[in-house]
Design a protein around this motif. Structure first.
Motif, PDB file in Angstrom:
ATOM      1  N   ASP A   1      16.389-143.675   1.398  1.00 22.85           N
ATOM      2  CA  ASP A   1      17.215-142.740   0.620  1.00 22.85           C
ATOM      3  C   ASP A   1      18.077-143.489  -0.386  1.00 22.85           C
ATOM      4  N   ARG A   2      18.912-142.727  -1.084  1.00 20.08           N
ATOM      5  CA  ARG A   2      19.722-143.305  -2.150  1.00 20.08           C
ATOM      6  C   ARG A   2      20.739-144.304  -1.615  1.00 20.08           C
TER       7      ARG A   2
ATOM      8  N   SER B   1      21.044-148.220  -2.757  1.00 18.82           N
ATOM      9  CA  SER B   1      22.258-148.823  -3.300  1.00 18.82           C
ATOM     10  C   SER B   1      22.627-150.098  -2.543  1.00 18.82           C
TER      11      SER B   1
END
Length: 586
Positions: free
Chosen positions: A18-19, A23
């Motif tokens: 996921d994001r 990151s």
């Protein structure tokens, strides 16, 4: 039909990517990339290869590990010990600086990758367990000393060679009067700065009020600062004209497609070094990966790690690199920086590819002394001579193994050292199992437990000998048990029964079965009963396939207390013993 998805862990963690993970992985990749640029150049120098080989060996292998690896934090690439082993192996084939040298490095990576891949496919990761940790610690300590010594020639700016500590020190002393003063200053200042960065920069910044993240990033970027400062100094003051040796031209390109050599002569010379490099690299890599995985309550698959490291080395062989493995320092940095998945390694590879395309002209004036200082500071953290004291206090056999490994590595070279480490580890295992711990046991009063008669106050019967065997029985220790019983149960003694307590015996091989049959035959000839107790199911299955059970001069008891009750209470006549036979069961 095998499920090939099990060989591609990326299909597992990729489904939940996921994001937030992206990151965290991206930040970790940025930090590791900054660390890897000078480190890759330095380790290529250590391996005797052009500096770009270090960067090339850090791109394709990292991507391949991200696809096949199971560790979220392991960072694959050139490492100090493998670089030293590479230089030692190829140095026996051809001279540094030649095209054949780089060609041989590709072949070494290819052979190493193929060996690791085969081990992974056949699920042979357990073989690494035969290398004892003290021996590995001794080898790495000796290798760290050799690596640091080998880089002193760059610190002094002189030419010197050698593969052993006496050779290196002798070559340095002979040419010490040729040392370049400016090079010594650059190398010395760089080393002192890097030592301070490693130990003192972060605490200093924290005392000045810098945030934890900023102080941590500054400490990890310290080698980059040393590279920039010394490169600028050489460029501005034209120090290369004064004899300071520099990196020079580095190709500004992505890793090229290369083909390793497959000639029979080359493979024959490099096969054994490739196997040794594979084993050492795998042990180091898996140790790091397991340590970091445990901190996040994750697990890795050692057999899949073999496949991943094999693929990484094959990738290095076809992209201008040399043998690689998981590095301790960069993996710890990757973990501390917050890497969530192996994708962080892929992003690092992208960063290194950008550096290879855009930044290589900037390292033209980079002094070799700075790279040498980077290596020295990094490898001295691997040197741990305290392992000698620790093993001396705990096990004399381990101490001898560690001391021998260190001395052979320093005195005869890394290849003989690592080969000796493997042989010593196996011999150490065989020695320890050839003399298993066997305790004569007696009944603990008011219980149904049996303990060593030399350590506890227990009840014994002169007519009954019970030996607890604390090791599986196989060809190495079978004769030891025969000799022990011969000494303990002499002809004409008072012993009427012998019981072997099998609670710790997990396996019995053919040689051990023959020894048990010989023991049974001897005791039968002496009119002494031979019994077994607490035999485990798999061992009983093995015994049932032999002639022992049919010829056994005694019985097999479910528990040692049952054997005691049957042989002492039913047959014995001592009042001192009989009072313990009235204990309630359980």
């Amino acid at each position: 039909m095998p499920d090939f998805r099990s060989y591609l862990p990326i299909l597992e963690w990729g489904r939940t990517y996921d994001r937030a993970a992206f990151s965290n992985d991206l930040i970790a990749a940025l930090i590791v990339t900054i660390m890897l640029v000078p480190q890759s150049l330095a380790y290529a120098l250590l391996a005797g290869l052009p500096p770009e080989a270090g960067i090339y060996a850090s791109i394709a292998p990292i991507i391949l590990y991200a696809i096949f690896g199971t560790s979220c934090a392991l960072a694959v690439g050139p490492v100090a010990v493998v670089s030293l082993l590479t230089a030692s192996a190829i140095g026996q084939v051809t001279e540094q600086g030649t095209a054949d040298y780089a060609f041989a490095a590709l072949t070494l990576a290819f052979l190493s990758g193929g060996f690791l891949l085969l081990m992974g496919v056949f699920r042979l990761g357990f073989l690494a367990n035969f290398l004892s940790h003290p021996v590995i610690a001794g080898f790495i300590t000796a290798s760290g000393i050799l690596i640091a010594t080998s880089q002193l020639k760059h610190i002094f700016g002189i030419s010197a060679s050698g593969h052993t500590l006496p050779e290196m020190l002798g070559a340095l002393l002979v040419r010490l009067d040729e040392a370049n003063g400016i090079t010594v200053i650059i190398g010395g200042l760089a080393a002192m700065f890097l030592f301070w960065v490693r130990k003192g920069l972060k605490p200093s910044l924290r005392r000045l009020g810098a945030p934890e993240a900023v102080a941590d990033f500054a400490a990890k970027a310290g080698p980059v600062a040393a590279v920039v400062a010394t490169t600028v100094a050489v460029w501005v003051f034209d120090l290369n004209a004064a004899g300071v040796r520099i990196v020079g031209d580095v190709p500004q390109s992505l890793p090229p497609f290369t083909m390793p050599g497959l000639s029979g002569d080359l493979i024959r010379v490099l096969l054994v070094p490739a196997v040794l490099i594979s084993v050492i690299g795998f042990v180091e890599s898996v140790s790091v990966a397991q340590t970091l995985a445990a901190k996040k309550q994750q697990r890795i698959d050692p057999d899949q790690e073999l496949i991943a490291l094999g693929a990484a080395n094959l990738g290095a062989a076809f992209t201008g690199g040399y043998p690689v493995t998981g590095g301790f320092s960069r993996s710890v940095v990757n973990f501390d920086a917050g890497a969530e998945t192996p994708a962080a390694g892929a992003y690092t590879a992208v960063g290194l590819a950008i550096a290879a395309m855009a930044l290589t002209p900037l390292v033209y004036y980079l002094p070799n002394a700075t790279l040498a200082a980077t290596i020295i500071v990094a490898v001295l953290s691997l040197v741990d001579l305290s392992v000698l004291k620790k093993t001396w206090m705990i096990s004399s056999a381990d101490f001898i193994a560690v001391a021998t490994t260190i001395l052979l590595t320093l005195g005869l070279g890394v290849e003989i050292g690592v080969a000796a480490g493997v042989v010593i580890s196996v011999l150490l295992h065989l020695y320890k199992t050839s003399r298993p711990h066997v305790a004569e046991v007696g009944l603990v009063p008011s219980t149904q437990h049996f303990r060593n008669i030399l350590r506890h106050q227990v009840v014994t019967d002169p007519a009954l000998v019970t030996l607890r065997i604390d090791e599986s029985l196989y060809f190495v220790n079978a004769r030891f048990l025969e000799d022990l019983l011969t000494a303990r149960v002499p002809v004409g003694g008072d012993v009427r029964n012998v019981v072997l307590m099998f609670s710790a015996v997990n396996d019995v091989d053919y040689s051990a079965l023959e020894s048990l049959e010989a023991i049974n035959q001897r005791l039968k000839s002496l009119s002494i009963g031979f019994h077994l107790s607490e035999v485990k199911g798999p061992v009983m299955d093995r015994l049932s396939k032999s002639h022992l059970l049919h010829k056994l001069n005694g019985q097999i008891y479910l528990s040692q207390f049952e054997a005691w009750t049957s042989l002492t209470c039913d047959e014995g006549d001592s009042k001192n013993i009989s009072k313990w036979c009235e204990l309630p069961p359980g």
